[in-house]
Scaffold this active site. Structure first.
Site, PDB file in Angstrom:
ATOM      1  N   GLU A 330      -7.127  -5.307  49.088  1.00  0.00           N
ATOM      2  CA  GLU A 330      -5.696  -5.070  48.899  1.00  0.00           C
ATOM      3  C   GLU A 330      -4.935  -6.385  49.058  1.00  0.00           C
ATOM      4  O   GLU A 330      -5.087  -7.068  50.079  1.00  0.00           O
ATOM      5  CB  GLU A 330      -5.163  -4.085  49.939  1.00  0.00           C
ATOM      6  CG  GLU A 330      -5.598  -2.657  49.737  1.00  0.00           C
ATOM      7  CD  GLU A 330      -4.885  -1.712  50.706  1.00  0.00           C
ATOM      8  OE1 GLU A 330      -4.802  -0.519  50.389  1.00  0.00           O
ATOM      9  OE2 GLU A 330      -4.411  -2.158  51.776  1.00  0.00           O
ATOM     10  N   CYS A 331      -4.128  -6.724  48.093  1.00  0.00           N
ATOM     11  CA  CYS A 331      -3.245  -7.882  48.136  1.00  0.00           C
ATOM     12  C   CYS A 331      -4.031  -9.139  48.529  1.00  0.00           C
ATOM     13  O   CYS A 331      -4.799  -9.654  47.724  1.00  0.00           O
ATOM     14  CB  CYS A 331      -2.068  -7.632  49.072  1.00  0.00           C
ATOM     15  SG  CYS A 331      -0.678  -8.764  48.801  1.00  0.00           S
ATOM     16  N   GLY A 332      -3.908  -9.632  49.755  1.00  0.00           N
ATOM     17  CA  GLY A 332      -4.666 -10.805  50.155  1.00  0.00           C
ATOM     18  C   GLY A 332      -6.153 -10.606  50.029  1.00  0.00           C
ATOM     19  O   GLY A 332      -6.899 -11.518  49.643  1.00  0.00           O
ATOM     20  N   MET A 335      -7.012 -11.004  46.396  1.00  0.00           N
ATOM     21  CA  MET A 335      -7.074 -12.420  46.011  1.00  0.00           C
ATOM     22  C   MET A 335      -8.382 -13.056  46.470  1.00  0.00           C
ATOM     23  O   MET A 335      -8.976 -13.874  45.763  1.00  0.00           O
ATOM     24  CB  MET A 335      -5.889 -13.162  46.625  1.00  0.00           C
ATOM     25  CG  MET A 335      -4.531 -12.684  46.160  1.00  0.00           C
ATOM     26  SD  MET A 335      -3.212 -13.609  46.990  1.00  0.00           S
ATOM     27  CE  MET A 335      -1.961 -12.336  47.132  1.00  0.00           C
ATOM     28  N   THR A 430      -6.332  -4.187  44.388  1.00  0.00           N
ATOM     29  CA  THR A 430      -4.939  -3.889  44.043  1.00  0.00           C
ATOM     30  C   THR A 430      -4.027  -4.891  44.722  1.00  0.00           C
ATOM     31  O   THR A 430      -4.347  -5.416  45.795  1.00  0.00           O
ATOM     32  CB  THR A 430      -4.526  -2.479  44.502  1.00  0.00           C
ATOM     33  OG1 THR A 430      -4.537  -2.436  45.948  1.00  0.00           O
ATOM     34  CG2 THR A 430      -5.462  -1.419  43.963  1.00  0.00           C
TER      35      THR A 430
END
Length: 440
Positions: A330-332, A335, A430
């Site tokens: 998720e998010c970080g 990435m 995501t």
């Protein structure tokens, strides 16, 4: 489901962000706990940093309540975490009435909706710098904007002098508004911040001493007995289920780079019997090889991109797991699963390479808001076609996203957003942090 009688509570809110409500919240939590009360903290809205500060102040886990993303049954299930406490203290987000334009599963996402639903009277923290009697007009407007909202009174923050206080009190008396405390201006009553708001609680150089100082300050300037007397709650709620775990054995990344996991999700996973197996990518730890799922939550990978790129044991273990079993970010965390992350100085750092995503912080772009996602492919715990609710908050820019989109994603008003997430093999990611799935 069983009916529960919950303890009385209060909502600490404000006309806007930046008024000092978080330091008031932390000082109040600690002061009440020092008085021997069991205090249950909550946070209204999609915030993953404040609850950790609440835990440090109250010694009891804090949970998010969100009327846009959570169905009524989930709201009451989370509110049920207050069972056994003596008093509830909830912290609002942004301004008291701030929310989105389009109704969600229960409401628009405002702190006022949370307070009204739970029957918690509002304590309005006012920054009175630069005004005197006019502060009463602001407070009166907030009280009268929603006459059915329970209202406890005001705490006046950043008062400049005894004369200043007298003038403000005159206005409040005229408006018929109780003054629960007057806090003189002090420059040291602030918490360190970075681009997502406050720094994480674990990063504060001396958090316990800071919170103890806030508690002492509140004792000197706030009527704690009046605040306790103002607390109230609805007669009871029906406890529903918390979210179920996406797997039995979950390897969860947990360190300074990956820490943004909503407490109600973790509690639901634990309560359903799932095993949480924490590991630290920053310490170059591989996820447990017998885990059913690896979950990388959000956090600050951009601040630790070099160590993550150099963590060979972590990366090898992650890739090995992804050969046969699911990995989600998720998010970080998303990435970190990508091909590369470019930091604010323009330096490229190789990430896990399980997805083709390339993100950059060299030119910051603000992404903020609620998200509603319809899955086009499965992700752990949810089948294609499922609708999820969440929140996005980051400053990164997508330079490449070559993999298939995971979902159709829209903002709170139904407008499509380009951050669709992606999937490849057993790996999904995501940009939004999932708060809850929509009821079927």
């Amino acid at each position: 489901m069983t009916d529960m009688i919950l303890p009385p509570g209060l909502m600490i809110s404000a006309p806007a962000s930046g008024t000092g409500k978080t330091t008031v919240m932390l000082g109040l939590l600690r002061a009440l706990a020092e008085d021997g009360l069991t205090v249950q903290p909550f946070k209204s809205g999609p915030d993953y940093i404040d609850p950790a500060f609440h835990l440090a102040a109250a010694g009891r886990s804090s949970f998010n309540l969100d009327t846009w993303a959570m169905a009524p049954d989930l709201l009451t299930a989370i509110a049920g975490e207050a069972a056994g406490a003596d008093i509830v203290v909830a912290e609002g987000s942004m301004g008291l009435y701030d929310g989105v334009a389009t109704r969600g599963l229960t409401g628009m996402g405002s702190s006022a909706e949370t307070a009204r639903r739970m029957g918690w009277p509002v304590v309005l923290v006012l920054d009175v710098g630069g005004q005197a009697q006019s502060a009463a007009a602001t407070a009166l407007g907030f009280r009268n904007y929603a006459p059915d909202l329970p209202f406890a009174g005001v705490i006046l923050n950043r008062c400049a002098s005894p004369r200043h206080e007298r003038l403000i009190r005159l206005g409040m008396e005229r408006a018929g508004l109780p003054v629960l405390g007057v806090l003189p201006r002090r420059g040291d009553l602030t918490l360190p911040e970075r681009h997502l708001g406050l720094i994480q609680a674990v990063e504060h150089p001396d958090l316990d001493a800071a919170i103890a100082g806030y508690a002492t300050f509140l004792r000197e300037h706030v009527d704690l007995e009046a605040i306790r007397a103002a607390a109230a709650c609805n007669a009871g709620v029906a406890a529903g289920p918390l979210p179920v775990p996406p797997a039995q054995r979950i390897a969860l990344a947990r360190d300074a780079a990956f820490s943004f996991t909503y407490p109600h999700l973790l509690e639901g996973w634990h309560r359903a019997g799932a095993e949480i197996l924490p590991f630290s990518p920053l310490a170059d730890e591989a996820p447990a090889p017998d885990a059913d799922l690896v979950w990388l939550p959000g956090g600050y990978p951009e601040l630790h991109a070099g160590p993550l790129a150099a963590a060979q044991t972590y990366r090898a273990g992650l890739r090995k797991h992804a050969e046969t079993k699911p990995v989600h970010g998720e998010c970080g965390g998303y990435m970190a699963l990508g091909e590369a992350l470019i930091d604010k100085n323009g330096t490229r750092h190789e990430m896990a390479g399980l997805l083709g995503l390339v993100t950059s912080y060299e030119k910051r772009k603000f992404h903020l808001g609620y998200r509603r996602a319809h899955l086009q492919a499965p992700m752990p715990g949810h089948a294609p076609g499922a609708a999820l609710r969440g929140h996005e908050f980051h400053y990164s820019t997508i330079l490449a996203q070559p993999d298939a989109p995971l979902a159709q994603v829209a903002d709170a008003d139904g407008n499509p957003v380009p951050e669709t997430g992606s999937h490849r093999g057993h790996v999904t990611g995501t940009f939004f942090h999932m708060i809850a799935g929509e009821p079927e």
